[in-house]
Design an enzyme around this catalytic site. Sequence first.
Site, mmCIF file in Angstrom:
data_model
loop_
_atom_site.group_PDB
_atom_site.id
_atom_site.type_symbol
_atom_site.label_atom_id
_atom_site.label_comp_id
_atom_site.label_asym_id
_atom_site.label_seq_id
_atom_site.Cartn_x
_atom_site.Cartn_y
_atom_site.Cartn_z
ATOM 1 N N GLU A 163 24.666 138.459 15.984
ATOM 2 C CA GLU A 163 25.949 138.465 16.711
ATOM 3 C C GLU A 163 27.077 139.115 15.919
ATOM 4 O OE1 GLU A 163 26.624 134.425 18.057
ATOM 5 O OE2 GLU A 163 24.826 134.434 19.300
ATOM 6 N N ASN A 204 20.321 141.125 16.167
ATOM 7 C CA ASN A 204 20.071 140.203 17.272
ATOM 8 C C ASN A 204 21.399 139.814 17.917
ATOM 9 O OD1 ASN A 204 18.036 138.419 18.576
ATOM 10 N ND2 ASN A 204 19.229 136.743 17.684
ATOM 11 N N HIS A 240 20.252 134.972 26.877
ATOM 12 C CA HIS A 240 20.863 133.754 27.440
ATOM 13 C C HIS A 240 21.525 134.135 28.763
ATOM 14 C CE1 HIS A 240 20.172 131.342 23.875
ATOM 15 N NE2 HIS A 240 20.712 132.271 23.116
ATOM 16 N N GLU A 269 15.769 134.722 22.582
ATOM 17 C CA GLU A 269 16.355 133.384 22.825
ATOM 18 C C GLU A 269 16.513 133.117 24.321
ATOM 19 O OE1 GLU A 269 19.960 132.676 20.601
ATOM 20 O OE2 GLU A 269 19.231 133.746 18.836
ATOM 21 N N ASP A 271 16.919 131.816 27.813
ATOM 22 C CA ASP A 271 17.048 130.654 28.701
ATOM 23 C C ASP A 271 17.943 131.064 29.868
ATOM 24 O OD1 ASP A 271 19.575 130.467 27.464
ATOM 25 O OD2 ASP A 271 19.131 128.584 26.443
HETATM 26 C C1 XIL Z 1 22.304 127.109 18.763
HETATM 27 C C2 XIL Z 1 21.398 125.893 18.706
HETATM 28 O O1 XIL Z 1 20.549 125.911 19.820
HETATM 29 C C3 XIL Z 1 22.204 124.626 18.678
HETATM 30 O O2 XIL Z 1 21.362 123.496 18.460
HETATM 31 C C4 XIL Z 1 23.260 124.684 17.578
HETATM 32 O O3 XIL Z 1 24.090 123.552 17.647
HETATM 33 C C5 XIL Z 1 24.091 125.938 17.718
HETATM 34 O O4 XIL Z 1 23.256 127.073 17.727
HETATM 35 N N1 XIL Z 1 22.720 132.119 19.637
HETATM 36 C C6 XIL Z 1 21.964 131.953 18.513
HETATM 37 C C7 XIL Z 1 21.400 130.609 18.199
HETATM 38 O O5 XIL Z 1 21.664 132.934 17.831
HETATM 39 O O6 XIL Z 1 21.289 130.393 16.819
HETATM 40 C C8 XIL Z 1 22.198 129.505 18.836
HETATM 41 O O7 XIL Z 1 21.526 128.273 18.617
HETATM 42 C C9 XIL Z 1 22.397 129.784 20.300
HETATM 43 C C10 XIL Z 1 23.157 131.059 20.507
#
Ligand code: XIL
Length: 353
Positions: A163, A204, A240, A269, A271
Amino acid sequence: MKVTRAVAGTAIAAALLLTLNPTSAVAAADTGLRDAAKHTGVRIGTAVDMAAFNADTTYRDAINREFNSVVAENVMKWGEIEKERGVLNFAAADQLVDSARANGQQVRGHTLLWHNQLPGWLTAGVTSGEIDAAELRQILKRHVFEVAGHFRGRIVAWDVVNEIIDDNAQLRDTIFLRLLGPGYIADMFRWAHQADPKAKLYLNDYNVEGINAKSTAYYDLVKQLKADRVPVHGFGIQGHLGVQYPFPNNVLDNVRRFEKLGLDTAFTEVDVRMPMPPDATKLQAQAYAYSALLQACLLAQRCVSFTVWGFTDKYSWVPGVFNGQGAANLLDENFIPKLAYDAVKTTFTLGGR
Ligand code: XIL
């Protein structure tokens, strides 16, 4: 057909047929996503919550049944590994890596640099001015060597920087950019490559699924890094999504343009959240979104893995972060497969390379 005709007629032969006929054998055993994925060459992964992993055997069994790749949801982040300056705690991360090896799973490393979940001593030190630019650079370098070095040879791919571009498609304003300048990005990749020469090294981020200003900023950044001979190997697309937003534009074209720069790609990641409560339409839209992202991965040439950010609504990060939203995962909070689970499985079954 030949087998069917030859053994027809006796009960014993019929039983034998059941074990020999490959179609009924696959249908009989509910084999999980990892078996459906196997023939595609694309790994199916999940983020793992180590607290749940240690407390909940249903959760742990499902990880090993469904997935052939894992990533730590939290325990490889800097703030978890080095809560106290100079004191490294790899226990939970090692537990995950050991379990993965025992269960035939690859491990993605997440993450060597992120502006969130940094150690308190680090952010406080920078804020107070106690840690200046030169010291920050040394601390960062040591961090990369310590962490990537610790797991050397056991991590297939590292999210080296996470990020680092913001929602306006500019380099994100972090302590790293402020004190070290944009050169910290190339430094991170060079250090990581020295620390673990075999690991594939990734950028990423989120909101880079389709072609848009942010993904184009990454495209330009990668081009520059490549021109500067920086060891960057992969582009990680978090994935996401939410059913209330339009599905991203041109995902496959976007994946392909990074592959044309010589990178591997991965969905890292995934979802798909929804405004609560779920209903049939939202669940169908969710299934569509999971499947469509996976289709882009399967249709691309170098998309190596499709990782979901948790697989059960029981332990999702979504409700805690996105007010009023949830139900983002493939299984519900009772581990019952949702439409999205079936969609992912079918997409893997039908897809190939
Ligand atoms: C999130 C986790 O799922 C949580 O448990 C934590 O509190 C915060 O981080 N992008 C990312 C991940 O790269 O590392 C994040 O994970 C979600 C968003």
